[in-house]
Design an enzyme around this catalytic site. Sequence first.
Site, PDB file in Angstrom:
ATOM      1  N   ASP A 226      -3.266   5.968  11.999  1.00 43.07           N
ATOM      2  CA  ASP A 226      -2.226   5.374  10.902  1.00 43.07           C
ATOM      3  C   ASP A 226      -1.053   6.026  10.680  1.00 43.07           C
ATOM      4  OD1 ASP A 226      -1.540   4.564   8.419  1.00 43.07           O
ATOM      5  OD2 ASP A 226      -3.282   4.862   7.319  1.00 43.07           O
TER       6      ASP A 226
ATOM      7  N   SER B 198       0.771  -1.237   0.116  1.00 43.54           N
ATOM      8  CA  SER B 198       0.002  -0.048  -0.042  1.00 43.54           C
ATOM      9  C   SER B 198       0.633   1.387   0.136  1.00 43.54           C
ATOM     10  CB  SER B 198      -0.972  -0.205   1.113  1.00 43.54           C
ATOM     11  OG  SER B 198      -0.374  -0.156   2.649  1.00 43.54           O
TER      12      SER B 198
ATOM     13  N   HIS C 224       0.932   5.089   6.510  1.00 47.01           N
ATOM     14  CA  HIS C 224       0.738   5.526   5.193  1.00 47.01           C
ATOM     15  C   HIS C 224       1.167   7.130   5.428  1.00 47.01           C
ATOM     16  CE1 HIS C 224      -1.826   2.028   5.161  1.00 47.01           C
ATOM     17  NE2 HIS C 224      -1.112   1.761   3.968  1.00 47.01           N
TER      18      HIS C 224
END
Length: 441
Positions: free
Chosen positions: A409, A181, A412
Amino acid sequence: MEQKPSIVEKWKPFLLGFLLGFLVFVFYLDKVHQDINFLAAKKAMVDLVPFQLLNNPSTSVIIKPLKPSTSIVNPSTNVTIKPLKASTSIADNIEKSTKKERRKCNMFEGKWVYKAEEGPRYDSFKCPFINEKFSCQANGRLDSKYEKWRWEARDCDIPVFNGTKMLERLRNKRMILVGDSLNRNMWESLACLLFTSDPSYIAKADEHRRYTNTWKAKEYNFTLEFYWSAFLVDINKNHESGKKVLILDKLSENFERCKGADIMVFNSGHWWEPKGKSRAWEVFEYKGKLKKKMPIELAYERGLKTWATWIKKNVDPNKTTVFFNGYSPVHRLRKHDQWCFNKTQPIRDDSFVSGFPKSMVDAVEGVIKGMSKPQVKYLNTTKLSEHRIDAHPSLYITKDEKNSNSYADCSHWCLPGVPDTWNRLLYASLLFDILEKSPSN
């Protein structure tokens, strides 16, 4: 009675001839001295002055002019070189720097500089490619300073990303990004950067957004693709053993789609880190044997060597340029203030504890350096990204994830954000690659 000529009159023709010859000789020396000065100046400028990349393809690299007060003494000729006039560009004398000089530029060593007057290069609300979880502004983040930090290399200037010129260079080409990702994060950034340069193109991404994305700039016949392969090697969740098996010497099936691409960008790392029940696999398979335990660094290295072998066998370096994007740091360690929660400023101190496993980074760099031919260009983005603890989605993610255990998060990156810098360095690396292959060098 005839008078005898005096001594002066006897030598007069000789003296006139000597004087004429002396003047010719002086003129000759002056001409040679000018040539020596010019050649010495040219050599010294190439040897001593850092270069600067520009966006204009016809003058991709120039040398920065010396300051008006600067003079140089070339030790090999002992000739003093006077500075050029302020109006004179060294680019007029030296069109391109040599390969040796370009190698002196390490784009990955430098610092982050805040540019209050500069905004992001695209609007996260208008770019159709951004995954909802990466659009921090849309998810309620109030501050936007994280969008205004610019990476500056220590020894040279990095070209500003120019989407139109990059598309021109990528005309009739196919570019793929393969990995986890984080590479999808990079794909979305690049798609937004290119799309924003000419938004008249139809924006269409594959509906299975997690596993594959494709965008085509029809006018340039250029295709940008992303393929999911978190480990690069294969994982068999239906193995005859009843276990989830990570096969270290077999690549994932998506590699069949990679063949024929002109530019390839790979990454892998984050999915190898989890421990216990959070791991995606239960056992390893290597050379036909199942192994329940293996040092994760060794498993990772073996998987990367399988990938490197595929590159050697299937990629022609004269036709395809291959990149490996560095290990992206995670800022979720609460010790040493390494948690991304509520952070709005980059880390400015180089002495803090690393937010990434160094042994994994060493494995990547070791495999790339160990390849028999320089077929892979390493985008060493780990260290520069490590300082950007402020640029993760943190709490500003999708509503569904806010109720999960991973609500903050710290893996990312917000878009616009750090992946835009990765793509700027990718753009610069492609310029370097073109210049390295230039016959004039």
